[in-house]
Design a protein around this motif. Structure first.
Motif, PDB file in Angstrom:
ATOM      1  N   TYR A 161      45.884  55.293  45.542  1.00 15.88           N
ATOM      2  CA  TYR A 161      46.749  56.015  46.478  1.00 15.88           C
ATOM      3  C   TYR A 161      47.223  55.086  47.591  1.00 15.88           C
ATOM      4  N   LEU A 162      46.303  54.326  48.181  1.00 15.23           N
ATOM      5  CA  LEU A 162      46.694  53.416  49.254  1.00 15.23           C
ATOM      6  C   LEU A 162      47.693  52.378  48.762  1.00 15.23           C
ATOM      7  N   LEU A 163      47.465  51.839  47.565  1.00 14.97           N
ATOM      8  CA  LEU A 163      48.390  50.835  47.011  1.00 14.97           C
ATOM      9  C   LEU A 163      49.781  51.427  46.803  1.00 14.97           C
ATOM     10  N   HIS A 164      49.826  52.632  46.264  1.00 10.08           N
ATOM     11  CA  HIS A 164      51.122  53.281  46.016  1.00 10.08           C
ATOM     12  C   HIS A 164      51.811  53.691  47.315  1.00 10.08           C
ATOM     13  N   ALA A 165      51.026  54.214  48.241  1.00 12.98           N
ATOM     14  CA  ALA A 165      51.625  54.813  49.436  1.00 12.98           C
ATOM     15  C   ALA A 165      52.075  53.781  50.462  1.00 12.98           C
ATOM     16  N   TYR A 166      51.429  52.593  50.480  1.00 11.58           N
ATOM     17  CA  TYR A 166      51.672  51.677  51.591  1.00 11.58           C
ATOM     18  C   TYR A 166      52.098  50.266  51.187  1.00 11.58           C
ATOM     19  N   PHE A 167      52.134  49.971  49.895  1.00 17.57           N
ATOM     20  CA  PHE A 167      52.395  48.583  49.502  1.00 17.57           C
ATOM     21  C   PHE A 167      53.543  48.427  48.509  1.00 17.57           C
ATOM     22  N   GLY A 168      54.366  49.456  48.354  1.00 15.29           N
ATOM     23  CA  GLY A 168      55.598  49.324  47.588  1.00 15.29           C
ATOM     24  C   GLY A 168      55.400  48.885  46.145  1.00 15.29           C
ATOM     25  N   ARG A 169      56.362  48.123  45.638  1.00 14.48           N
ATOM     26  CA  ARG A 169      56.351  47.704  44.230  1.00 14.48           C
ATOM     27  C   ARG A 169      55.124  46.865  43.907  1.00 14.48           C
ATOM     28  N   GLU A 170      54.758  45.946  44.806  1.00  6.88           N
ATOM     29  CA  GLU A 170      53.572  45.119  44.560  1.00  6.88           C
ATOM     30  C   GLU A 170      52.318  45.981  44.454  1.00  6.88           C
ATOM     31  N   GLY A 171      52.225  46.990  45.294  1.00  3.24           N
ATOM     32  CA  GLY A 171      51.088  47.894  45.235  1.00  3.24           C
ATOM     33  C   GLY A 171      51.031  48.650  43.918  1.00  3.24           C
ATOM     34  N   ARG A 172      52.184  49.097  43.447  1.00  2.58           N
ATOM     35  CA  ARG A 172      52.224  49.809  42.157  1.00  2.58           C
ATOM     36  C   ARG A 172      51.804  48.888  41.018  1.00  2.58           C
ATOM     37  N   GLU A 173      52.232  47.644  41.081  1.00  3.14           N
ATOM     38  CA  GLU A 173      51.848  46.679  40.037  1.00  3.14           C
ATOM     39  C   GLU A 173      50.343  46.411  40.072  1.00  3.14           C
ATOM     40  N   GLU A 174      49.777  46.310  41.271  1.00  3.04           N
ATOM     41  CA  GLU A 174      48.333  46.103  41.382  1.00  3.04           C
ATOM     42  C   GLU A 174      47.565  47.326  40.863  1.00  3.04           C
ATOM     43  N   ALA A 175      48.107  48.509  41.091  1.00  6.83           N
ATOM     44  CA  ALA A 175      47.466  49.728  40.576  1.00  6.83           C
ATOM     45  C   ALA A 175      47.436  49.723  39.043  1.00  6.83           C
ATOM     46  N   GLU A 176      48.497  49.233  38.432  1.00 15.83           N
ATOM     47  CA  GLU A 176      48.522  49.108  36.960  1.00 15.83           C
ATOM     48  C   GLU A 176      47.460  48.112  36.502  1.00 15.83           C
ATOM     49  N   ALA A 177      47.328  47.003  37.224  1.00 17.45           N
ATOM     50  CA  ALA A 177      46.385  45.951  36.823  1.00 17.45           C
ATOM     51  C   ALA A 177      44.940  46.421  36.920  1.00 17.45           C
ATOM     52  N   LEU A 178      44.666  47.398  37.789  1.00 11.41           N
ATOM     53  CA  LEU A 178      43.303  47.922  37.904  1.00 11.41           C
ATOM     54  C   LEU A 178      42.847  48.581  36.604  1.00 11.41           C
ATOM     55  N   LEU A 179      43.793  49.039  35.805  1.00 16.33           N
ATOM     56  CA  LEU A 179      43.461  49.626  34.505  1.00 16.33           C
ATOM     57  C   LEU A 179      43.535  48.598  33.383  1.00 16.33           C
ATOM     58  N   TYR A 180      44.203  47.499  33.637  1.00 20.68           N
ATOM     59  CA  TYR A 180      44.363  46.462  32.607  1.00 20.68           C
ATOM     60  C   TYR A 180      43.114  45.594  32.489  1.00 20.68           C
ATOM     61  N   ARG A 181      42.525  45.232  33.654  1.00 21.61           N
ATOM     62  CA  ARG A 181      41.290  44.455  33.614  1.00 21.61           C
ATOM     63  C   ARG A 181      40.153  45.331  33.109  1.00 21.61           C
ATOM     64  N   ASN A 182      39.217  44.729  32.391  1.00 16.28           N
ATOM     65  CA  ASN A 182      38.047  45.467  31.890  1.00 16.28           C
ATOM     66  C   ASN A 182      36.778  44.645  32.093  1.00 16.28           C
ATOM     67  N   SER A 183      35.700  45.324  32.364  1.00 11.67           N
ATOM     68  CA  SER A 183      34.419  44.661  32.581  1.00 11.67           C
ATOM     69  C   SER A 183      34.006  43.840  31.368  1.00 11.67           C
ATOM     70  N   GLY A 184      33.740  42.558  31.603  1.00  9.67           N
ATOM     71  CA  GLY A 184      33.267  41.684  30.534  1.00  9.67           C
ATOM     72  C   GLY A 184      34.337  41.167  29.605  1.00  9.67           C
ATOM     73  N   SER A 185      35.592  41.553  29.834  1.00  9.71           N
ATOM     74  CA  SER A 185      36.680  41.098  28.958  1.00  9.71           C
ATOM     75  C   SER A 185      36.837  39.578  29.059  1.00  9.71           C
ATOM     76  N   PRO A 186      36.938  38.880  27.915  1.00  4.42           N
ATOM     77  CA  PRO A 186      37.142  37.428  27.987  1.00  4.42           C
ATOM     78  C   PRO A 186      38.527  37.057  28.507  1.00  4.42           C
ATOM     79  N   ASP A 187      39.495  37.953  28.341  1.00  2.39           N
ATOM     80  CA  ASP A 187      40.879  37.656  28.726  1.00  2.39           C
ATOM     81  C   ASP A 187      41.246  38.192  30.113  1.00  2.39           C
ATOM     82  N   ALA A 188      40.736  39.379  30.439  1.00  2.00           N
ATOM     83  CA  ALA A 188      41.078  39.995  31.723  1.00  2.00           C
ATOM     84  C   ALA A 188      39.840  40.648  32.313  1.00  2.00           C
ATOM     85  N   PRO A 189      38.880  39.836  32.785  1.00  2.00           N
ATOM     86  CA  PRO A 189      37.645  40.395  33.337  1.00  2.00           C
ATOM     87  C   PRO A 189      37.872  41.014  34.709  1.00  2.00           C
TER      88      PRO A 189
END
Length: 473
Positions: A161-189
């Motif tokens: 919510y904070l990323l979307h509400a206060y950080f514009g396009r960059e915040g939205r992109e970071e919110a997407e990346a929070l779901l892209y990274r995965n614990s223990g992933s060799p490519d996107a830990p």
């Protein structure tokens, strides 16, 4: 801001989301991606109703409602603590000014980074605990696992919510990346090391919720002091939910130690592995590992970044407003023990402002010791001559001034060969981990519990231990 939470909205919230159609649409676009992530990376065990706590308001009293909920239908939402219209910045160069309701341009990148790092830890722990439901020692424990998981999911929503509400396009992109990274992933830990470790058994889960969630408490506590008021209010409410996670860890280890003590007394031996219990020395090894991995989360002992965040007002100290100093820290120093290459220790004097990570870590260590005292009291009451201890702060460290040194639990600096030959006594071995996992048989019958852990002294929300906390069929 309303204290009550609007559960009629598609996204439950108390931030008047309906008044900002653009933000609402953006978050409603993120919501199905979150639900897909939960379906793929959330709990593996299928249930048909879990007795969960759901926030219904953010006031001091009566903020939670308990009922059976189908976990995939849990109403994740956006909840901020009540706003204090008169709140002033408590520290740094902006001390005394009104708290910020928007992000000052000069601090945009730093604030975004702090929110992303905090946000990244929340889904990570859900991913780490994905399989634990398959080996739950009781329905009570299974319920607690799901409670922790859904609230970590909600804490992700809080940061998104904070990323979307206060950080514009960059915040939205970071919110997407929070779901892209995965614990223990060799490519996107995940960003922080502790959140890429495996949580493969329930003793590890109790240790994680005791030690690593306790780190979360202290990190949230520093962000609660932030001059950026929406972040402060977000973290204030998250801390209410986080308290239960640490309760799960504290009482979980209590119950393991209690059961082990009972078996030691019953069989008059510390060798309780063959009797289905977890030996005390194995519990100590788990303490050593989870504590030291969690210490790494505090970062380097001296940090110009932390100093800059403090001076700018972005991130304060634990209980900043209770501190009896000028809240500027331009003067003053503290002392830091430093390992040397020749195997000796020396003491450096460093500016207080540069040692904020050290200050926060000290608060954390004192808190961790309270658990050690609890568990030792259980052993003392059982008249067992064994005591747990936190290892030296330099033991098994990968971050900060101790990284690269081989330091024993009592603080002795040794060479690599000595370390390698002795570390099996201090950290869980492959055999220790395999043994603990061999005990992890699920117990899904009401009122029953696995052989390696004692039942709780109290149930949830005044319910008995044998309450049907989870519907499995």
């Amino acid at each position: 801001m309303p204290e009550k939470i609007d559960y009629d909205a598609k996204i439950p919230n108390n931030v008047n989301l309906g008044d900002d159609r653009r933000l609402q649409r953006a978050l409603e676009g993120w919501q199905p991606k979150f639900l897909n992530w939960w379906g793929e990376m959330g709990p593996t065990l299928e249930t048909h109703g879990v007795y969960l706590r759901t926030a219904v308001s953010v006031g001091r009293e009566g903020w939670a409602h308990f009922d059976h909920v189908n976990v995939p239908d849990y109403r994740w939402g956006i909840f901020l603590a009540e706003r204090d219209a008169d709140r002033r910045i408590a520290f740094g160069e902006h001390q005394g000014e009104p708290a910020w309701q928007q992000v000052p341009g000069e601090y945009r990148a730093d604030l975004q980074r702090l929110i992303v790092i905090q946000g990244d830890t929340e889904p990570a722990s859900v991913e780490q605990q994905k399989l634990l439901g398959l080996t739950a020692p009781s329905l009570y424990d299974l319920r607690n696992l799901f409670q922790v998981n859904v609230e970590e999911g909600r804490h992700l929503w809080a940061m998104v919510y904070l990323l979307h509400a206060y950080f514009g396009r960059e915040g939205r992109e970071e919110a997407e990346a929070l779901l892209y990274r995965n614990s223990g992933s060799p490519d996107a830990p995940r960003i922080l090391g502790a959140f890429n470790e495996e949580t493969a058994d329930w003793l590890a889960f109790y240790m994680f919720t005791y030690f690593t969630d306790r780190d979360g408490k202290y990190q949230l506590g520093t962000l609660k002091e932030s001059a950026f008021d929406p972040l402060s209010r977000t973290c204030e409410f998250m801390l209410k939910e986080e308290a239960h996670h640490m309760f799960v860890g504290t009482t979980g280890v209590d119950r393991v130690v209690t059961r082990s003590a009972d078996l030691i007394r019953e069989h008059d031996t510390l060798d309780i592995g063959p009797r289905g219990g977890i030996p005390l020395d194995v519990i100590q090894k788990y303490i050593n590992f989870h504590y030291t991995v969690s210490l790494d989360l505090f970062g380097s002992e001296t940090s110009t970044n932390a100093a800059n965040y403090y001076t700018a007002g972005l991130k304060g100290r634990w209980q900043e407003t209770r501190r009896k100093d000028d809240h500027q820290l331009t003067d003053g120093s503290t002392f830091l023990d430093k390992p040397n290459e020749d195997g000796t220790w020396s003491t450096d004097e460093v500016q207080t402002l540069l040692a904020l990570n050290l200050d926060l870590r000290g608060e954390y260590i004192a808190d961790c010791n309270s658990g050690i005292k609890r568990w030792n009291r259980i052993l003392a009451d059982a008249e067992i001559d064994f005591r747990f201890a936190l290892p030296h702060v330099g033991f098994n460290r990968q971050v900060g001034l101790h990284a690269g040194h081989h330091i024993t639990p009592d603080g002795t600096i040794v060479d690599q060969a000595t370390w390698e030959s002795a570390k099996h006594r201090w950290l869980p071995t492959t055999e220790d981990l395999a043994f603990v996992r061999s005990l992890m048989h699920p117990v899904y019958e009401r009122g029953k519990i696995a052989s390696w852990v004692a039942p709780p002294t109290h149930g949830i929300n005044q319910k008995p231990f044998d309450y049907e906390y989870v519907y499995l069929t």
